[in-house]
Enzyme design. Structure first.
Site, PDB file in Angstrom:
ATOM      1  N   ASN A   1       0.998  -1.318   0.034  1.00 16.33           N
ATOM      2  CA  ASN A   1      -0.610   0.074  -0.393  1.00 16.33           C
ATOM      3  C   ASN A   1       1.185   1.605  -0.078  1.00 16.33           C
ATOM      4  O   ASN A   1       2.836   1.091   0.225  1.00 16.33           O
ATOM      5  CB  ASN A   1      -0.764  -0.324   1.374  1.00 16.33           C
ATOM      6  CG  ASN A   1      -0.376  -0.057   2.720  1.00 16.33           C
ATOM      7  OD1 ASN A   1       0.542   1.005   3.239  1.00 16.33           O
ATOM      8  ND2 ASN A   1       0.023  -1.108   3.257  1.00 16.33           N
TER       9      ASN A   1
ATOM     10  N   ASP B   1      -4.524  -5.656   5.346  1.00 19.71           N
ATOM     11  CA  ASP B   1      -5.798  -6.441   6.317  1.00 19.71           C
ATOM     12  C   ASP B   1      -5.755  -8.409   5.721  1.00 19.71           C
ATOM     13  O   ASP B   1      -6.291  -9.167   6.849  1.00 19.71           O
ATOM     14  CB  ASP B   1      -6.904  -6.032   5.821  1.00 19.71           C
ATOM     15  CG  ASP B   1      -7.732  -4.904   6.965  1.00 19.71           C
ATOM     16  OD1 ASP B   1      -6.428  -4.210   8.030  1.00 19.71           O
ATOM     17  OD2 ASP B   1      -7.733  -4.029   6.144  1.00 19.71           O
TER      18      ASP B   1
ATOM     19  N   LYS C   1       8.590 -18.205  -8.753  1.00 20.71           N
ATOM     20  CA  LYS C   1       7.229 -18.191  -9.527  1.00 20.71           C
ATOM     21  C   LYS C   1       6.804 -18.299 -10.674  1.00 20.71           C
ATOM     22  O   LYS C   1       6.570 -19.133 -11.105  1.00 20.71           O
ATOM     23  CB  LYS C   1       8.358 -16.578 -10.795  1.00 20.71           C
ATOM     24  CG  LYS C   1       8.107 -15.438 -10.927  1.00 20.71           C
ATOM     25  CD  LYS C   1       8.980 -14.798 -11.497  1.00 20.71           C
ATOM     26  CE  LYS C   1       8.183 -13.920 -13.079  1.00 20.71           C
ATOM     27  NZ  LYS C   1       9.322 -13.748 -14.124  1.00 20.71           N
TER      28      LYS C   1
ATOM     29  N   PRO D   1      -3.363 -11.330  11.056  1.00 14.98           N
ATOM     30  CA  PRO D   1      -4.043 -11.286  12.499  1.00 14.98           C
ATOM     31  C   PRO D   1      -4.398 -10.063  12.462  1.00 14.98           C
ATOM     32  O   PRO D   1      -3.391  -8.800  11.707  1.00 14.98           O
ATOM     33  CB  PRO D   1      -2.987 -11.948  12.696  1.00 14.98           C
ATOM     34  CG  PRO D   1      -1.309 -12.133  12.494  1.00 14.98           C
ATOM     35  CD  PRO D   1      -1.911 -11.989  10.747  1.00 14.98           C
TER      36      PRO D   1
HETATM   37  N1  CTP Z   1      -4.028  -3.136  11.783  1.00 11.06           N
HETATM   38  C1  CTP Z   1      -3.339  -3.643  12.816  1.00 11.06           C
HETATM   39  N2  CTP Z   1      -3.463  -4.425  12.305  1.00 11.06           N
HETATM   40  C2  CTP Z   1      -4.260  -5.422  11.204  1.00 11.06           C
HETATM   41  C3  CTP Z   1      -4.765  -4.067  10.441  1.00 11.06           C
HETATM   42  C4  CTP Z   1      -5.081  -2.782  11.239  1.00 11.06           C
HETATM   43  O1  CTP Z   1      -2.315  -3.366  13.578  1.00 11.06           O
HETATM   44  N3  CTP Z   1      -4.034  -6.263  10.589  1.00 11.06           N
HETATM   45  C5  CTP Z   1      -4.248  -1.540  12.550  1.00 11.06           C
HETATM   46  C6  CTP Z   1      -3.316  -0.453  12.304  1.00 11.06           C
HETATM   47  O2  CTP Z   1      -1.866  -0.159  12.286  1.00 11.06           O
HETATM   48  C7  CTP Z   1      -4.227   1.325  12.607  1.00 11.06           C
HETATM   49  C8  CTP Z   1      -5.309   0.592  12.490  1.00 11.06           C
HETATM   50  O3  CTP Z   1      -5.343  -0.698  12.292  1.00 11.06           O
HETATM   51  O4  CTP Z   1      -4.502   1.167  14.167  1.00 11.06           O
HETATM   52  C9  CTP Z   1      -5.949   0.746  11.669  1.00 11.06           C
HETATM   53  O5  CTP Z   1      -7.298  -0.049  11.262  1.00 11.06           O
HETATM   54  P1  CTP Z   1      -7.815  -0.845   9.944  1.00 11.06           P
HETATM   55  O6  CTP Z   1      -9.126  -1.561  10.727  1.00 11.06           O
HETATM   56  O7  CTP Z   1      -7.107  -2.081   9.084  1.00 11.06           O
HETATM   57  O8  CTP Z   1      -8.263   0.707   9.809  1.00 11.06           O
HETATM   58  P2  CTP Z   1      -8.903   0.554   7.914  1.00 11.06           P
HETATM   59  O9  CTP Z   1      -7.537   0.075   7.638  1.00 11.06           O
HETATM   60  O10 CTP Z   1      -9.094   2.102   7.683  1.00 11.06           O
HETATM   61  O11 CTP Z   1      -9.800  -0.313   7.798  1.00 11.06           O
HETATM   62  P3  CTP Z   1     -11.465  -0.153   7.417  1.00 11.06           P
HETATM   63  O12 CTP Z   1     -11.285  -1.296   6.522  1.00 11.06           O
HETATM   64  O13 CTP Z   1     -12.147  -0.935   9.025  1.00 11.06           O
HETATM   65  O14 CTP Z   1     -11.627   1.032   7.202  1.00 11.06           O
END
Ligand code: CTP
Length: 399
Positions: free
Chosen positions: A208, A276, A286, A303
């Site tokens: 990302n 996520d 590959k 996680p």
């Molecule tokens: N986070 C984490 N581990 C993950 C995903 C996210 O620790 N696997 C933490 C990020 O570091 C941040 C927060 O959770 O502090 C963001 O949450 P997230 O659910 O990922 O938010 P968004 O990406 O904004 O997701 P959404 O799609 O729910 O808006």
């Protein structure tokens, strides 16, 4: 500044000893006084004359030196400083320290001192990776010794990897942190930062746009207040913070493991943009273009590090801060995210493209806590970091 501070600098016998000459200059420029000590092996790499000339003080070399003992015994010498710094800390010196050996002046001082000790390890990469060195490193950390470096890089022996001594300015930053009397002195804080890379095959990955700039700024701001910071970062563009323990990871699962290993801490700031999902069965080789059609990627959930740490029954940090990058309904979405994850605060920002925040140098945030939401004016990421670090210090100070 280090005005009025005295550092007992123990120079070990490794090629990196030459960097100590610069280290001494940088420390003296900042007002520190240096008491230099050299091991016999160190004298093979730099001369006591150079060290004494730069330090402006004589070099201590012998344990059994009657004249010196009459002036200042070695026990007293071990206690004159505000900090003992061992640079380079060779595998041999680390082994002796971890096992309590005291066969020469340097190791005797290290055994006799009641002053905090910092080491800057430097050695060949295989020596660094050797289980004995890693065991000794753990023992020293448990004993309260702080560690700066080593860095990855080309080594004098022609190999590449971890083992290069931290640069003089990194050691100076770590020393300044160790001697800072900020409000977070003695507090451990964990910061996650950057994106994660989720492999598809050995050459491709899903990533990302996070630059890691805000995470680095937060780690620097916390360190400036005296915190002992562990910085777990994905492959981010931003420069790494200085004077902190940097742990480099690639994937969300590696970040998860590094975070769990870094606990317990007083506060955790989860600024990383963690993926996520990962590719459920990343290929070991590959993936080739075939006439048979397009590859199908199946995903598995990573996680949720923030949620897991927020909801720990035992060992939960006193303060858990999450981040939320939103494009719509910032306050409503971030407020429900705070409840869902179980963290104490959410630092929410609007990352819609028209704000220019993602990848930019400014940030406009809303801080969500149990007291509701608080709009902060648009400011630089460094200012956001300083304001957040002040808030964290105030919170931990009251808790
Ligand atoms: N986070 C984490 N581990 C993950 C995903 C996210 O620790 N696997 C933490 C990020 O570091 C941040 C927060 O959770 O502090 C963001 O949450 P997230 O659910 O990922 O938010 P968004 O990406 O904004 O997701 P959404 O799609 O729910 O808006």
């Amino acid at each position: 500044m280090l005005t009025g501070k005295r550092i007992l600098l123990i120079i070990g016998g490794g090629i990196a000893a030459y960097k100590c000459l610069d280290l001494i200059r940088r420390l003296r420029e900042r007002g520190a006084a240096i008491t230099p000590v050299m091991t016999r092996a160190a004298e093979q790499f730099v001369t006591p004359l150079s060290v004494a000339a730069l330090a402006g003080e004589e070099v201590h070399r012998d344990l059994f030196d009657l004249t010196k003992e009459a002036e200042m015994g070695h026990i007293q010498l071990s206690r004159v400083a505000d900090l003992v710094v061992v640079a380079p800390a060779t595998a041999d010196l680390m082994g002796k320290m971890a096992n309590g050996l005291a066969g020469d002046l340097a190791t005797t001082l290290l055994m006799a001192t009641d002053t905090p000790v910092m080491i800057a390890p430097a050695m060949n990469v295989r020596m660094w990776d050797h289980p004995a060195t890693q065991r000794n490193l753990n023992t020293l950390k448990v004993d309260g010794v702080s560690v700066v470096g080593p860095n990855d890089g080309d080594m004098a022996c022609g190999e590449y990897g971890p083992g290069r001594m931290a640069e003089p300015m990194e050691i100076v930053a770590a020393i300044q942190t160790a001697l800072t009397d900020g409000p977070l002195r003695g507090r451990k804080v964990l910061v996650t930062s950057g994106p994660t890379h989720e492999p598809i095959d050995p050459v491709r990955y899903i990533a990302n746009r996070s630059s890691g700039a805000q995470g680095t700024a937060i780690a620097n701001a916390l360190r400036a207040l005296g915190a002992d910071v562990t910085f777990v970062t994905g492959p981010a563009e931003a420069a790494r913070p200085t004077g902190v323990d940097v742990i480099e990871v690639q994937s969300a699962r590696e970040m998860h493991e590094a975070v769990i290993n870094a606990l317990p801490v007083d506060a955790g700031v989860f600024a990383a943009a963690v993926a996520d999902w990962r590719v459920a069965s990343a290929s070991d080789s590959k993936i080739k273009k075939t006439k048979g059609g397009l590859p199908v990627l199946e995903f598995a959930e990573n996680p949720d590090i923030l949620a897991e740490v927020s909801q720990m029954d035992e060992g939960r940090p006193d303060l858990v801060v999450g981040f939320a990058a939103e494009t719509d309904d910032v306050v409503a979405n971030a407020t429900s995210k705070r409840a869902r994850k179980g963290c104490d605060w959410i630092v929410a920002n609007d990352v819609s493209p028209e704000t220019g925040i993602m990848g930019g140098s400014e940030n406009a945030i809303v801080l969500i806590s149990e007291d509701g939401s608080e709009d902060w004016p648009r400011m630089s990421k460094d200012e956001v970091a300083r304001a957040l670090a002040d808030r964290i210090a105030a919170y931990l100070g009251d808790s």
